[in-house]
Design a protein around this motif. Structure first.
Motif, PDB file in Angstrom:
ATOM      1  N   SER A   1      39.930  36.625  48.383  1.00  0.00           N
ATOM      2  CA  SER A   1      38.791  36.168  47.581  1.00  0.00           C
ATOM      3  C   SER A   1      39.148  36.123  46.104  1.00  0.00           C
ATOM      4  O   SER A   1      38.793  35.178  45.392  1.00  0.00           O
ATOM      5  N   GLN A   2      39.855  37.137  45.628  1.00  0.00           N
ATOM      6  CA  GLN A   2      40.259  37.163  44.222  1.00  0.00           C
ATOM      7  C   GLN A   2      41.202  36.021  43.896  1.00  0.00           C
ATOM      8  O   GLN A   2      41.129  35.437  42.805  1.00  0.00           O
ATOM      9  N   ALA A   3      42.106  35.682  44.813  1.00  0.00           N
ATOM     10  CA  ALA A   3      43.027  34.568  44.588  1.00  0.00           C
ATOM     11  C   ALA A   3      42.256  33.270  44.403  1.00  0.00           C
ATOM     12  O   ALA A   3      42.595  32.439  43.550  1.00  0.00           O
ATOM     13  N   GLN A   4      41.208  33.090  45.172  1.00  0.00           N
ATOM     14  CA  GLN A   4      40.381  31.896  45.028  1.00  0.00           C
ATOM     15  C   GLN A   4      39.628  31.910  43.694  1.00  0.00           C
ATOM     16  O   GLN A   4      39.546  30.886  43.007  1.00  0.00           O
ATOM     17  N   GLN A   5      39.084  33.065  43.327  1.00  0.00           N
ATOM     18  CA  GLN A   5      38.365  33.174  42.056  1.00  0.00           C
ATOM     19  C   GLN A   5      39.289  32.911  40.873  1.00  0.00           C
ATOM     20  O   GLN A   5      38.909  32.240  39.907  1.00  0.00           O
ATOM     21  N   ALA A   6      40.505  33.457  40.937  1.00  0.00           N
ATOM     22  CA  ALA A   6      41.472  33.244  39.867  1.00  0.00           C
ATOM     23  C   ALA A   6      41.832  31.767  39.748  1.00  0.00           C
ATOM     24  O   ALA A   6      41.980  31.235  38.639  1.00  0.00           O
ATOM     25  N   THR A   7      41.968  31.100  40.884  1.00  0.00           N
ATOM     26  CA  THR A   7      42.264  29.668  40.892  1.00  0.00           C
ATOM     27  C   THR A   7      41.154  28.887  40.218  1.00  0.00           C
ATOM     28  O   THR A   7      41.400  28.017  39.373  1.00  0.00           O
ATOM     29  N   GLN A   8      39.926  29.174  40.589  1.00  0.00           N
ATOM     30  CA  GLN A   8      38.778  28.477  39.997  1.00  0.00           C
ATOM     31  C   GLN A   8      38.721  28.696  38.493  1.00  0.00           C
ATOM     32  O   GLN A   8      38.480  27.759  37.719  1.00  0.00           O
ATOM     33  N   ALA A   9      38.963  29.927  38.054  1.00  0.00           N
ATOM     34  CA  ALA A   9      38.917  30.236  36.623  1.00  0.00           C
ATOM     35  C   ALA A   9      39.993  29.476  35.866  1.00  0.00           C
ATOM     36  O   ALA A   9      39.747  28.936  34.779  1.00  0.00           O
ATOM     37  N   ALA A  10      41.201  29.417  36.437  1.00  0.00           N
ATOM     38  CA  ALA A  10      42.306  28.719  35.771  1.00  0.00           C
ATOM     39  C   ALA A  10      42.039  27.215  35.706  1.00  0.00           C
ATOM     40  O   ALA A  10      42.263  26.570  34.672  1.00  0.00           O
ATOM     41  N   LEU A  11      41.560  26.641  36.813  1.00  0.00           N
ATOM     42  CA  LEU A  11      41.289  25.208  36.836  1.00  0.00           C
ATOM     43  C   LEU A  11      40.184  24.842  35.841  1.00  0.00           C
ATOM     44  O   LEU A  11      40.253  23.794  35.183  1.00  0.00           O
ATOM     45  N   GLN A  12      39.188  25.694  35.716  1.00  0.00           N
ATOM     46  CA  GLN A  12      38.096  25.435  34.785  1.00  0.00           C
ATOM     47  C   GLN A  12      38.577  25.428  33.343  1.00  0.00           C
ATOM     48  O   GLN A  12      37.969  24.786  32.478  1.00  0.00           O
ATOM     49  N   GLU A  13      39.664  26.127  33.079  1.00  0.00           N
ATOM     50  CA  GLU A  13      40.225  26.166  31.728  1.00  0.00           C
ATOM     51  C   GLU A  13      41.346  25.150  31.544  1.00  0.00           C
ATOM     52  O   GLU A  13      42.095  25.210  30.575  1.00  0.00           O
ATOM     53  N   GLY A  14      41.474  24.226  32.484  1.00  0.00           N
ATOM     54  CA  GLY A  14      42.422  23.139  32.334  1.00  0.00           C
ATOM     55  C   GLY A  14      43.847  23.445  32.720  1.00  0.00           C
ATOM     56  O   GLY A  14      44.753  22.658  32.429  1.00  0.00           O
ATOM     57  N   LYS A  15      44.073  24.571  33.386  1.00  0.00           N
ATOM     58  CA  LYS A  15      45.424  24.916  33.837  1.00  0.00           C
ATOM     59  C   LYS A  15      45.581  24.401  35.264  1.00  0.00           C
ATOM     60  O   LYS A  15      44.939  24.903  36.188  1.00  0.00           O
ATOM     61  N   ASN A  16      46.411  23.397  35.444  1.00  0.00           N
ATOM     62  CA  ASN A  16      46.494  22.711  36.729  1.00  0.00           C
ATOM     63  C   ASN A  16      47.756  23.017  37.537  1.00  0.00           C
ATOM     64  O   ASN A  16      47.814  22.683  38.720  1.00  0.00           O
ATOM     65  N   ARG A  17      48.757  23.627  36.905  1.00  0.00           N
ATOM     66  CA  ARG A  17      49.972  24.008  37.633  1.00  0.00           C
ATOM     67  C   ARG A  17      49.922  25.508  37.867  1.00  0.00           C
ATOM     68  O   ARG A  17      50.142  26.306  36.942  1.00  0.00           O
ATOM     69  N   LEU A  18      49.610  25.896  39.100  1.00  0.00           N
ATOM     70  CA  LEU A  18      49.324  27.298  39.384  1.00  0.00           C
ATOM     71  C   LEU A  18      50.264  27.879  40.427  1.00  0.00           C
ATOM     72  O   LEU A  18      50.797  27.169  41.276  1.00  0.00           O
ATOM     73  N   GLN A  19      50.412  29.197  40.342  1.00  0.00           N
ATOM     74  CA  GLN A  19      51.223  29.932  41.310  1.00  0.00           C
ATOM     75  C   GLN A  19      50.406  31.111  41.806  1.00  0.00           C
ATOM     76  O   GLN A  19      49.870  31.885  41.015  1.00  0.00           O
ATOM     77  N   ILE A  20      50.293  31.237  43.135  1.00  0.00           N
ATOM     78  CA  ILE A  20      49.539  32.312  43.772  1.00  0.00           C
ATOM     79  C   ILE A  20      50.505  33.114  44.632  1.00  0.00           C
ATOM     80  O   ILE A  20      51.194  32.551  45.483  1.00  0.00           O
TER      81      ILE A  20
END
Length: 230
Positions: free
Chosen positions: A12-31
């Motif tokens: 769940s936290q991984a999904q929340q972190a993804t949403q937070a990063a995408l909302q701030e315009g960070k599109n290249r992510l590593q989980i």
């Protein structure tokens, strides 16, 4: 936010972190959830539920066609395409709105870097990548530089890895990197870093715990930290 107390919480936290990063315009992510005996296939299936609304506009890749075929058998019919990195002549299409790559290895790094460039501003997410696994392709200087250059373009928005039996290294975007120690009923933050900590940073932070618990723990920590730097 506190560190996870279960695997489900970590998902769940991984999904929340993804949403937070995408909302701030960070599109290249590593989980990365790097727990012993983690079922990467189950992890990926859970994580991908974040993009249910995209339907067929989501594209999911595995390191090779065999792994992709296994995922299709385990997951059954999905709205999104599941393929190997090198399986399609045109892996990224204009209709794709997000791309997730599961457990890629250094073998695919050239193809993945090209795919990332093609994706442009669309979300491009690596799930538990093994791009620094030197056992796969050796430690050639050119290969290492390529991996380092590409990895530096990714935002590590979620990271969970044990350092010892009760100690973890954790990052959940937008929070800083943290080292936590679990007790029987509580958890305490031992150190906090604005950037991913180096081996030396972690050693300094854990020095008091290593001394308190004896040389055996210290030796195990040093072995882990050497592996972490590969």
């Amino acid at each position: 936010m506190l560190p996870p107390d279960s695997l489900e919480t970590a998902y769940s936290q991984a999904q929340q972190a993804t949403q937070a990063a995408l909302q701030e315009g960070k599109n290249r992510l590593q989980i990365e959830i790097l727990l012993p005996d983690l079922n990467t296939m189950a992890f990926a299936a859970n994580y991908l539920s974040l993009f249910t609304e995209l339907g067929s506009d989501l594209k999911v890749f595995f390191a090779d066609a065999g792994s992709a075929a296994l995922a299709r058998r385990e997951w059954g019919e999905t709205a999104y395409s599941v393929r190997g990195v090198n399986e399609l002549l045109t892996p990224i299409e204009p209709s794709d709105r997000a791309i997730v790559i599961v457990a890629p290895t250094p073998v695919e790094v050239n193809a993945i870097e090209q795919m990332c460039a093609t994706a442009g501003d669309r979300p491009f997410i690596l799930l538990n990548p093994r791009l620094q696994d030197v056992a796969v392709v050796g430690i050639g200087y050119a290969g290492r530089r390529l991996r380092e250059r590409f990895l530096s373009t990714l935002e590590p928005c979620y990271y969970l890895r044990p350092l010892a039996e009760t100690i973890i290294l954790w990052r959940c975007y937008p929070q800083p990197w943290q080292i936590w120690q679990y007790g029987e009923t509580t958890a305490a933050c031992l150190a906090e870093f604005n950037q991913r900590p180096s081996r030396e940073d972690i050693e300094r932070a854990l020095a008091p715990q290593s001394k308190a618990h004896g040389q055996g723990l210290f030796s195990r920590l040093r072995a882990f930290l050497r592996a972490l730097q590969n």
